[in-house]
Design an enzyme around this catalytic site. Structure first.
Site: not given
Length: 888
Positions: A456, A528
């Site tokens: 992330d 994603e």
């Protein structure tokens, strides 16, 4: 005679179980079956005692490795409930998992290995362990720590060459891997609830290898093509050479590729030294290969594999040999702007479209299931899977090599791995040792596309990223590396060229093309992304939620969503009620959910395809499947049932595909093949709800290889019903149908409240109205099929015809093992959830493995549709029609 015969059989077994005769591989013993497992709270004996032959192990659990603690207990039927049903997972909670567990294995070496150096190779100890062999502590938990490390222990001085040996591994699970400062282990973030053992156990293989003082391992073949013709490949070969003795040794490293390219090099090693040896194509002319057998990803060409064999020769004798498959292929990437990274395979740009792989919640793996899932991925026309911090086993990567499936992998968000600034020296060493292990392990896999050093965000400690990159460079990682799966710029390596801006929640089809490069629309490379929940069919739901709890506000329903912001299906359900109308039963809800899942996921993939390279370069659906039965983020459910999401994605990723642009209201063609098509016939027809035609148009056109062709815009039309249909078809020069694609559209369009966008979705301010689909005129169907049962599979050709005057909406065909029986799963349908124009016939195939159908003589096909007139429908013998879920 019995002992002599048994010894002979054992030697025969080891030779054929642990060698590959074609490659003459060295001895290796994989310790898989016949382990014994027990809690240290229930077995107070010491490791010294447990690791001796005469120790009594009554009442210990027999397990196979790899296994987690809970996985082993489930395999031994220690629970009288299904942990997947309702909220039964909570019943597994037990403080016994907070303490160490013993894994014990007895083994004997064949006489041929007497006197050799013996190395115990541990891969996947989660999280730390004390290792005992024959009464001696070989390594303690300060050394054996980290599930992604491959640890080689020279156990020569502890081995018993004659008779039995006993290995005992005392494992302690990880603690707080989901939190900053926790253990560097497996983390599920907000995917699911954590298993109470946190996957503690041995989650990859344990093996023994033997050497004669020196050895070789981890061969690598890299490729550089001379030019774009790919007619000449320059190969470089690397391998790791080891000296197990306490003296200097000379070793001859010999290599062979495909039995026709040989090379060798003499290497001097100091006592205990380990070094990488290189064979450069500039120095070894035979490594310049003409007309090479090239590895291509799925639907770009054949995934041809080659074979590398490397041996260590000491004193004119072979110490050991290792052999691996590899691909002659070259992966590169480039930034086309600061936000978008384009990947190329063998010099050809590739639009990457796939989904995120997830292992079973208890890390249970089977070769059969892995292959079943890879086949489902290919059936959807995907070319990549992403594995975030959940590394698989050798079989998984071998399957991806074999089937041409690219893999994006890297370290995990959102817990301990994401916060290197909180690591002490010990954790940093674990992280770097893990990175080295993974590079050695995966560097020669043809399927590997890219490695992500963060998820992330880039590593928050820049020295950590620099050290990762140094390791990856030194170990000759042959593919691109990027710092993160999101768009943040690394201070070390610059722009990633990928993004993680969501959404992860429901958004309508128009979202993907109309986002102005701020959120999750069709730009950049989305690592994603998803339009949220994928509701399993009713037949799956009742396997993990009781029938009286089947509604989306029930606690058991909510328990099977995600966690945190994803702990319900509320956004999806609200949109479903607004767009399709409230549901009076769970079966009606499920039928509508399949339609919304179909259109939502199809639109996402179509938008990225339409904008490929301008500037969309990739899209990874979050996720491919769930670690347990779930209601969000999957393309097929835990039971491998393909429903609306699956077929919407499969439709959108057809290699040669005709589609509708929600933004521009035009008909377009997306070609994903390395082949140009001319003389195509693109046709659009608009139907009202009653089946009358309101518009038709057709053009002759063509499309470049891996190209886009915009055909024509649809005009404004009068007299449309509130909900209407658009049928698109594409035929080739020979008149063969290449693509049929139906859309249901509303005069009232979906609208988005962009200003209220959140990191995981953009709310709607207006909704399309498909409620009149429930008032469509009924129509009869005719179903005919022929089935051919082969040795291992059954293939059926199914023809379904719309006999009425209205469009047949969402015709769903299921293959059962008998009338009233269970669905045959997994199953491959060429297409499903069909729409049929009045009088139209479609023929599709259905294929499944006979063992998955319990070897029934023929399938029983049951068919449903939203507006099915069952009384005026007919089917061949061995078929039937389902109840009408919309009957009030």
């Amino acid at each position: 005679m019995k002992p002599i015969l048994l010894g002979t059989l054992l030697l025969f077994f080891f030779h054929y179980s642990y060698s590959q005769s074609n490659d003459k591989e060295s001895f290796r013993m994989i310790l898989e079956d016949n382990w014994k497992m027990m809690s240290a709270l229930k077995e107070p004996a010491t490791g010294s005692a447990i690791s001796k032959v005469n120790f009594k192990i009554a009442n210990w659990h027999t397990v196979s490795v790899p296994t987690t603690i809970i996985g082993g207990l489930l395999a031994n039927n220690k629970y009288d409930f299904d942990p997947f049903f309702g909220n039964n997972l909570e019943k597994l909670s037990d403080t016994i998992f907070d303490h160490t567990w013993w894994f014990r294995r007895q083994f004997s070496l064949p006489a041929t290995e007497a006197g050799k150096n013996v190395v115990l190779k541990l891969q996947g100890i989660n999280y730390k362990a004390n290792v005992w062999l024959n009464g001696s502590l070989v390594a303690d938990s300060n050394e054996i720590v980290g599930p992604f490390r491959i640890i080689n222990l020279d156990v020569t001085k502890h081995i018993n060459y004659k008779g039995a040996n006993v290995l005992a591994v005392e494992v302690l699970r990880p603690f707080n891997p989901q939190k900053a400062g926790g253990d560097l282990a497996i983390d599920y973030a907000d995917w699911i609830h954590y298993p109470p053992d946190y996957n503690g156990g041995i989650i990859n293989k344990v093996e023994l290898k033997t050497y004669d003082k020196v050895g070789v391992e981890y061969p690598l073949v890299t490729t550089n093509f001379e030019d774009s013709t790919l007619a000449l490949a320059h190969l470089n070969v690397y391998a790791v050479v080891m000296n197990f003795s306490d003296k200097d040794e000379d070793v001859m490293v010999k290599g062979k590729i495909n039995d026709n390219i040989s090379f060798q090099q003499k290497v001097h090693l100091t006592a205990g030294e380990k070094k990488q040896v290189a064979f450069n194509s500039k120095e070894y002319a035979q490594l310049n290969v003409k007309s090479p057998r090239i590895w291509w990803p799925w639907e770009y060409g054949k995934p041809n594999l080659n074979r590398i064999r490397v041996s260590a020769i000491h004193n004119n004798k072979t110490s050991n040999t290792v052999s691996e498959n590899f691909g002659i292929r070259q992966v590169t990437s480039e930034l086309i702007d600061t936000q978008s990274r384009k990947f190329s395979i063998n010099g050809k740009p590739i639009m990457l479209r796939g989904a995120a792989w997830s292992p079973d919640i208890f890390q249970r793996r089977s070769k059969q299931r892995q292959e079943q899932e890879i086949k489902l991925v290919r059936d959807m026309h995907m070319n990549i899977v992403r594995s975030e911090g959940k590394l698989e086993d050798d079989n998984f990567y071998d399957l991806c090599d074999q089937y041409g499936m690219l893999v994006m992998s890297g370290w995990m968000c959102c817990g301990a791995w994401q916060y290197p600034l909180l690591w002490d020296a010990s954790k940093r060493n674990i992280a770097m040792a893990s990175d080295s292990s993974v590079m050695y392990w995966l560097r020669n896999k043809a399927c590997m596309l890219v490695w992500l050093n963060g998820s992330d965000m880039p590593p928050m400690d820049t020295t950590v990223e620099r050290e990762y990159l140094t390791i990856e460079s030194n170990l000759k990682w042959p593919n691109p590396t990027i710092s993160t799966a999101d768009e943040r710029r690394s201070k070390v390596s610059g722009y990633s060229g990928v993004k993680m801006r969501g959404p992860y929640e429901w958004v309508p089809p128009v979202y993907w093309e109309t986002d102005s490069n701020k959120h999750g629309g069709s730009w950049s490379f989305a690592t994603e992304i998803s339009p949220g929940p994928s509701i399993p069919p009713y037949e799956s739901l009742v396997k993990f939620i009781s029938k009286d709890s089947l509604m989306y506000d029930n606690s058991h329903w909510l328990y099977h969503t995600g966690t945190g912001s994803f702990g319900s299906t509320h956004v999806f359900d609200s949109a479903l009620n607004e767009r399709y109308g409230p549901s009076s039963s769970i079966k009606e809800y499920v039928a509508k959910a399949q339609a919304q899942d179909y259109e939502g996921h199809r639109a996402m993939m179509e938008a990225y395809g339409l904008n490929k390279y301008h500037t969309a370069t990739g899209v990874v659906q979050w996720m491919l499947s769930n670690p347990w039965p779930g209601l969000i983020w999957h393309t097929y459910d835990y039971y491998l049932y393909p429903a609306g999401t699956y077929f919407g994605i499969k439709k959108s990723l057809e290699p040669l595909h005709i589609m509708y642009s929600y933004k521009d209201k035009e008909v377009d063609i997306v070609n994903s093949l390395l082949q140009r098509f001319a003389n195509l016939h693109a046709k659009a027809t608009v139907y009202n709800l009653d089946g009358t035609i309101k518009y038709t148009n057709a053009v002759e056109t063509g499309v470049e290889k891996d190209g886009i062709k915009k055909c024509f815009a649809l005009p404004e039309m009068d007299g449309l019903s509130d909900t209407y249909f658009l049928r698109l078809q594409l035929t080739d020069a020979a008149g063969k149908m290449q693509s049929i694609n139906w859309y249901w559209l509303s005069k009232k369009e979906d609208e988005l409240n962009w200003r209220q966008s959140k990191w995981y979705y953009t709310p709607q301010s207006g909704f399309a109205d498909f409620s009149t689909l429930q008032q469509m005129p009924k129509t009869g169907l005719r179903l005919n099929y022929t089935s051919t049962k082969r040795a291992d599979s059954t293939v059926s050709d199914i023809t379904v015809t719309n006999r009425g005057k209205a469009v047949a909406f969402f015709v769903h065909i299921r293959a059962l093992n008998k009338n009233g029986g269970e669905d045959i799963l997994p199953v491959i349908f060429q297409d499903n959830y069909l729409l049929l124009a009045p009088g139209e016939s479609r023929t599709i195939y259905c294929k499944y493995a006979n063992k998955d159908a319990k070897n029934v003589s023929a399938p029983y096909f049951i068919t449903s549709a939203w507006n099915l007139d069952a009384k005026n429908s007919s089917t061949a013998k061995g078929g039937g029609f389902a109840e009408d879920v919309f009957t009030k």
